[in-house]
Every structure is written in structure tokens, then in C-alpha cells.
Design a protein around this motif. Structure first.
Motif, PDB file in Angstrom:
ATOM      1  N   LEU A  71       0.895  11.033  14.719  1.00  0.00           N
ATOM      2  CA  LEU A  71      -0.036   9.981  14.319  1.00  0.00           C
ATOM      3  C   LEU A  71       0.062   9.840  12.812  1.00  0.00           C
ATOM      4  CD1 LEU A  71      -3.156  11.061  16.434  1.00  0.00           C
ATOM      5  CD2 LEU A  71      -1.652   9.133  16.937  1.00  0.00           C
ATOM      6  N   TRP A  72       0.021   8.584  12.319  1.00  0.00           N
ATOM      7  CA  TRP A  72       0.091   8.409  10.874  1.00  0.00           C
ATOM      8  C   TRP A  72      -0.370   7.025  10.453  1.00  0.00           C
ATOM      9  CZ3 TRP A  72       5.643   9.907  12.087  1.00  0.00           C
ATOM     10  CH2 TRP A  72       6.404   8.839  12.531  1.00  0.00           C
ATOM     11  N   ASP A  73      -0.603   6.883   9.154  1.00  0.00           N
ATOM     12  CA  ASP A  73      -0.929   5.609   8.525  1.00  0.00           C
ATOM     13  C   ASP A  73      -0.106   5.549   7.249  1.00  0.00           C
ATOM     14  OD1 ASP A  73      -1.996   3.229   7.750  1.00  0.00           O
ATOM     15  OD2 ASP A  73      -4.085   3.903   7.658  1.00  0.00           O
ATOM     16  N   ARG A  74       1.023   4.841   7.321  1.00  0.00           N
ATOM     17  CA  ARG A  74       2.006   4.851   6.243  1.00  0.00           C
ATOM     18  C   ARG A  74       2.458   3.431   5.924  1.00  0.00           C
ATOM     19  NH1 ARG A  74       5.833   9.744   8.704  1.00  0.00           N
ATOM     20  NH2 ARG A  74       4.373  11.453   8.280  1.00  0.00           N
ATOM     21  N   GLN A  75       3.257   3.316   4.875  1.00  0.00           N
ATOM     22  CA  GLN A  75       3.826   2.009   4.551  1.00  0.00           C
ATOM     23  C   GLN A  75       4.662   1.466   5.693  1.00  0.00           C
ATOM     24  OE1 GLN A  75       5.967   2.705   0.896  1.00  0.00           O
ATOM     25  NE2 GLN A  75       4.206   2.187  -0.384  1.00  0.00           N
ATOM     26  N   SER A  76       5.271   2.380   6.466  1.00  0.00           N
ATOM     27  CA  SER A  76       6.117   1.963   7.583  1.00  0.00           C
ATOM     28  C   SER A  76       5.318   1.529   8.801  1.00  0.00           C
ATOM     29  CB  SER A  76       7.071   3.099   7.973  1.00  0.00           C
ATOM     30  OG  SER A  76       6.332   4.257   8.341  1.00  0.00           O
ATOM     31  N   GLY A  77       3.993   1.748   8.785  1.00  0.00           N
ATOM     32  CA  GLY A  77       3.184   1.324   9.923  1.00  0.00           C
ATOM     33  C   GLY A  77       2.005   2.244  10.180  1.00  0.00           C
ATOM     34  N   ARG A  78       1.080   1.742  10.979  1.00  0.00           N
ATOM     35  CA  ARG A  78      -0.128   2.481  11.342  1.00  0.00           C
ATOM     36  C   ARG A  78      -0.052   2.872  12.813  1.00  0.00           C
ATOM     37  NH1 ARG A  78      -5.863   2.070   9.838  1.00  0.00           N
ATOM     38  NH2 ARG A  78      -7.161   2.474  11.672  1.00  0.00           N
ATOM     39  N   TYR A  79      -0.276   4.134  13.109  1.00  0.00           N
ATOM     40  CA  TYR A  79      -0.301   4.617  14.490  1.00  0.00           C
ATOM     41  C   TYR A  79      -1.355   5.712  14.570  1.00  0.00           C
ATOM     42  CZ  TYR A  79       1.615   5.544  19.172  1.00  0.00           C
ATOM     43  OH  TYR A  79       1.799   5.668  20.534  1.00  0.00           O
ATOM     44  N   LEU A  80      -2.577   5.284  14.845  1.00  0.00           N
ATOM     45  CA  LEU A  80      -3.713   6.199  14.895  1.00  0.00           C
ATOM     46  C   LEU A  80      -4.357   6.130  16.281  1.00  0.00           C
ATOM     47  CD1 LEU A  80      -5.130   5.560  11.299  1.00  0.00           C
ATOM     48  CD2 LEU A  80      -3.792   7.522  12.093  1.00  0.00           C
ATOM     49  N   ALA A  81      -5.638   6.446  16.392  1.00  0.00           N
ATOM     50  CA  ALA A  81      -6.285   6.561  17.702  1.00  0.00           C
ATOM     51  C   ALA A  81      -6.200   5.266  18.504  1.00  0.00           C
ATOM     52  CB  ALA A  81      -7.736   6.993  17.527  1.00  0.00           C
ATOM     53  N   ASP A  82      -6.429   4.127  17.855  1.00  0.00           N
ATOM     54  CA  ASP A  82      -6.387   2.856  18.589  1.00  0.00           C
ATOM     55  C   ASP A  82      -5.005   2.581  19.157  1.00  0.00           C
ATOM     56  OD1 ASP A  82      -9.051   2.228  18.236  1.00  0.00           O
ATOM     57  OD2 ASP A  82      -8.703   1.161  16.354  1.00  0.00           O
ATOM     58  N   GLU A  83      -3.985   2.725  18.298  1.00  0.00           N
ATOM     59  CA  GLU A  83      -2.626   2.416  18.719  1.00  0.00           C
ATOM     60  C   GLU A  83      -2.128   3.393  19.790  1.00  0.00           C
ATOM     61  OE1 GLU A  83      -3.537   0.651  14.854  1.00  0.00           O
ATOM     62  OE2 GLU A  83      -3.630   2.736  15.541  1.00  0.00           O
ATOM     63  N   PHE A  84      -2.359   4.681  19.559  1.00  0.00           N
ATOM     64  CA  PHE A  84      -1.910   5.672  20.531  1.00  0.00           C
ATOM     65  C   PHE A  84      -2.699   5.545  21.827  1.00  0.00           C
ATOM     66  CE2 PHE A  84      -1.605  10.324  21.873  1.00  0.00           C
ATOM     67  CZ  PHE A  84      -0.323  10.195  22.377  1.00  0.00           C
ATOM     68  N   GLY A  85      -4.003   5.280  21.694  1.00  0.00           N
ATOM     69  CA  GLY A  85      -4.833   5.128  22.884  1.00  0.00           C
ATOM     70  C   GLY A  85      -4.360   4.001  23.788  1.00  0.00           C
ATOM     71  N   LYS A  86      -3.889   2.903  23.193  1.00  0.00           N
ATOM     72  CA  LYS A  86      -3.367   1.796  23.993  1.00  0.00           C
ATOM     73  C   LYS A  86      -2.098   2.204  24.729  1.00  0.00           C
ATOM     74  CE  LYS A  86      -5.347  -1.864  21.141  1.00  0.00           C
ATOM     75  NZ  LYS A  86      -5.061  -2.943  20.148  1.00  0.00           N
TER      76      LYS A  86
END
Length: 348
Positions: A37-52
Motif C-alpha cells: 500500500l502506498w501514496d506516491r507520485q506514481s499513484g495512490r493505493y490505500l484502503a479504498d483502492e485495495f478494498g475495491k
């Protein structure tokens, strides 16, 4: 350690949406044994994104968060900065444990990133990680993937060439044993002999081999798939002979594997992925057995090449000829036993 730009494929939601499939075996319980999980210049992948992704149709009951240098502490001693990543992952785990993101218990096990060359300082770091982990700390991973060719790159961090042979590093791995923690190891097939020596020298520690053991398909190994497979298999035979080793099946969406699915007009189908990965899958299961192998998504890294739903369909196709007990091991039981997780319900 040298830090460079992450060499991961970009995630293109519109392109991924061009391929959809019905979920195979939707009742089969899954422990996703490896994700980030991360929030970087290359993109955001946190609880919402992973949860989907986790909620996209397969029955994911639990997941294992693995070190990726997310949310390191900004202040304090360098040795303690990775404590922030464990704290972050535990916070995400608490969000999923609330049930607000669905039934899956994501980040229910955490593999942190303590520097294993710290020597006497390591205990204090592991103690701090354990304190902020909510009881979820299960292992440690340090960057280990190294190759002489600049065309072989899979991580923003390049470790020293001979880190696995470093006496201080090996002592750090032994320290993990005192804490009941495992070592996750992402190495290329060219490093598997070094990993064998490390695993043999630290027999009280479970060594989890990430991403099929890294059979390369780029740089000097491009268009050498048969030769690479033979070398990779020969080295894995030795590693499989050590009872403290486990194998993660996945990660083949990374550039270094040499597959070109991301360059095509349409995303790959689960049939295409299963056909491409079958030689690796069959060799790993033959050598290690289903009870020492576990499937992993390696998301969001691999999301540049295929969707979560298609990925797990591909894994289910790979395991289609296995018995119910073997499927249970591959999809949930091995990961649950390795990372000490509870699996709700049955595995059928």
C-alpha cells in the motif's frame, strides 16, 4: 543502499477495464500472501483502492502487508524510521477490522522493514515495531534483489551486492528467530545459491521466497526462457530441500519476468496468464509441495499488467487439477500457517 525511481508499470484503469471475467470458484477462501500500500507520485493505493480490488468478487478473507518503504517516519534516528511503516499498516488493518470495508481482514499480518545489519540496535527497533503493530508483526523484509546489469531492476532500492553473506546481516536474521519472525526474501534466480547459504545458516528462521524465486526474462536473460528455467529449477531443488523455506507464487506481472502483456491492445485473460506461468507453478509445487507454497497478488505492482479479478482466476486455473486439500493450502492454509492467521469458515 542506492535509491532510484521505481521501475513499476503504470496502472491504467481504462485499459484494465477492457478485460472482465466471471469469478471462478467464488467460495474458495483466499489469503493474499503479499501486497503493498502506498501514496506516491506514481499513484495512490490505500484502503479504498485495495478494498475495491479485494471486494471485486473473489473470497479474500485475509491479507499480508509486505514492506515497501511506505510512510517511513520523517523524524528520529534512521534505524527507527521504518517503524512508521508498521504503524501505518496496522492503522489500515484496524480500518478493515471495523468491517466498514467489507469482510476481508486486510493487513492482518505485517512484514516490516527493519534494517537487519543494525547489530545490537536491532532489538530496540523490533521491540518498537512489535509495540505499534497491534500484534500483527509477523516478519521482516530487506531489499536483497541485486543484478550486475542495469537492465534488470525491480525496486527503487538497490542493496549491496553480497548482503546475504554479510555476517552482521545473518546475525540479524537469527535475531528474527528469537522474536518468532520470518524473513521475506525477494531475490533473482541468479541469487538463489546465496539465498540457499543464508537459509542453511539460519535454520531456525522461516525464509519466505518471494515471487517464484525471480526467474528473469530481461537484460542478459531476455529470450533465454528455457535456459533460465533450467538454472532456476536446479537452484530451487537445493532450497526446497531445506525445511525452513516457503515459496510465494506470484509477482510475474513485474517487468523483470519479461512478459509483454502490458504492451498489448487488450489486457491478458486468465487463460493466457495461466499458460505463461504454468512452468513456474508446476515446478514450485513439485519441489516444495502445496503445503509450502502460497499465492500472492503483489498488488499494486502487478496491477500494471492485469486486474485483481483476472489474476486470481489465473491462479485458480493453475490449480484446477489439484485436490481440494491442495487448493486450500495454496490459496489460504500455507499463508495462514506461515504468518499465523485465522481463516474463518471452510476452504471449499
Amino acid at each position: 543502499m542506492q535509491i532510484v525511481h521505481a521501475p513499476h508499470l503504470p496502472v491504467r484503469p481504462e485499459w484494465l477495464a477492457l478485460r472482465d471475467e466471471p469469478v471462478l470458484e467464488p467460495s474458495l477462501a483466499i489469503v493474499d500472501a503479499h501486497h503493498h500500500l502506498w501514496d506516491r507520485q506514481s499513484g495512490r493505493y490505500l484502503a479504498d483502492e485495495f478494498g475495491k480490488d479485494v471486494g471485486s468478487g473473489h473470497r479474500v478473507v485475509s491479507t499480508v502487508y509486505v514492506q515497501c518503504r511506505s510512510m517511513l517516519r520523517e523524524q528520529g534516528p534512521d534505524a527507527m524510521k521504518p517503524v512508521g511503516e508498521v504503524e501505518f499498516a496496522n492503522g489500515i488493518a484496524a480500518m478493515f477490522a471495523s468491517g466498514a470495508y467489507g469482510p476481508a481482514r486486510c493487513c492482518d499480518a505485517i512484514v516490516g522493514g527493519a534494517d537487519l545489519t543494525l547489530g545490537a540496535e536491532l532489538d530496540a527497533v523490533l521491540d518498537a515495531m512489535r509495540q505499534v503493530s497491534g500484534g500483527r508483526l509477523r516478519g521482516i523484509r530487506n531489499p536483497l534483489a541485486w543484478h550486475a546489469s542495469p537492465d534488470v531492476s525491480s525496486s527503487p532500492v538497490t542493496p549491496p551486492r553480497d548482503l546475504m553473506a554479510n555476517p552482521t546481516f545473518r546475525q540479524g536474521v537469527r535475531t528474527l528467530g528469537r522474536y518468532g519472525l520470518s524473513l521475506d526474501a525477494w531475490v533473482y534466480h541468479t541469487q538463489l545459491d546465496e539465498l540457499y547459504e543464508l537459509a542453511r545458516a539460519t535454520e531456525d528462521v522461516t525464509i519466505v521466497i518471494d515471487h517464484f524465486g525471480g526467474p528473469l526474462g530481461v537484460g542478459p536473460h531476455a529470450r533465454q526462457r528455457a535456459e533460465v528455467h533450467a538454472e532456476w529449477q536446479r537452484k530451487l531443488v537445493r532450497l526446497a530441500g531445506l525445511p525452513n523455506t516457503r515459496m510465494k507464487l506470484g509477482g510475474a506481472g513485474m517487468n523483470v519476468f519479461g512478459f509483454d502483456f502490458a504492451t498489448r491492445e487488450l489486457p491478458p485473460s486468465s487463460e493466457e496468464l495461466a499458460a505463461a506461468w504454468r512452468p513456474y507453478f508446476e515446478t514450485c509445487v513439485e519441489l516444495f509441495g502445496a503445503d509450502r507454497c502460497m499465492f500472492e497478488s503483489n498488488f499494486p505492482v502487478d496491477k500494471g499488467m492485469f486486474s485483481y479479478r483476472v489474476l486470481w482466476n489465473a491462479f485458480k486455473r493453475l490449480a484446477s487439477a489439484m485436490s481440494a486439500d491442495e487448493k486450500a493450502a495454496l490459496f489460504s492454509r500455507t499463508a495462514a500457517s506461515t504468518y499465523r492467521l485465522a481463516i474463518p469458515g471452510d476452504n471449499t
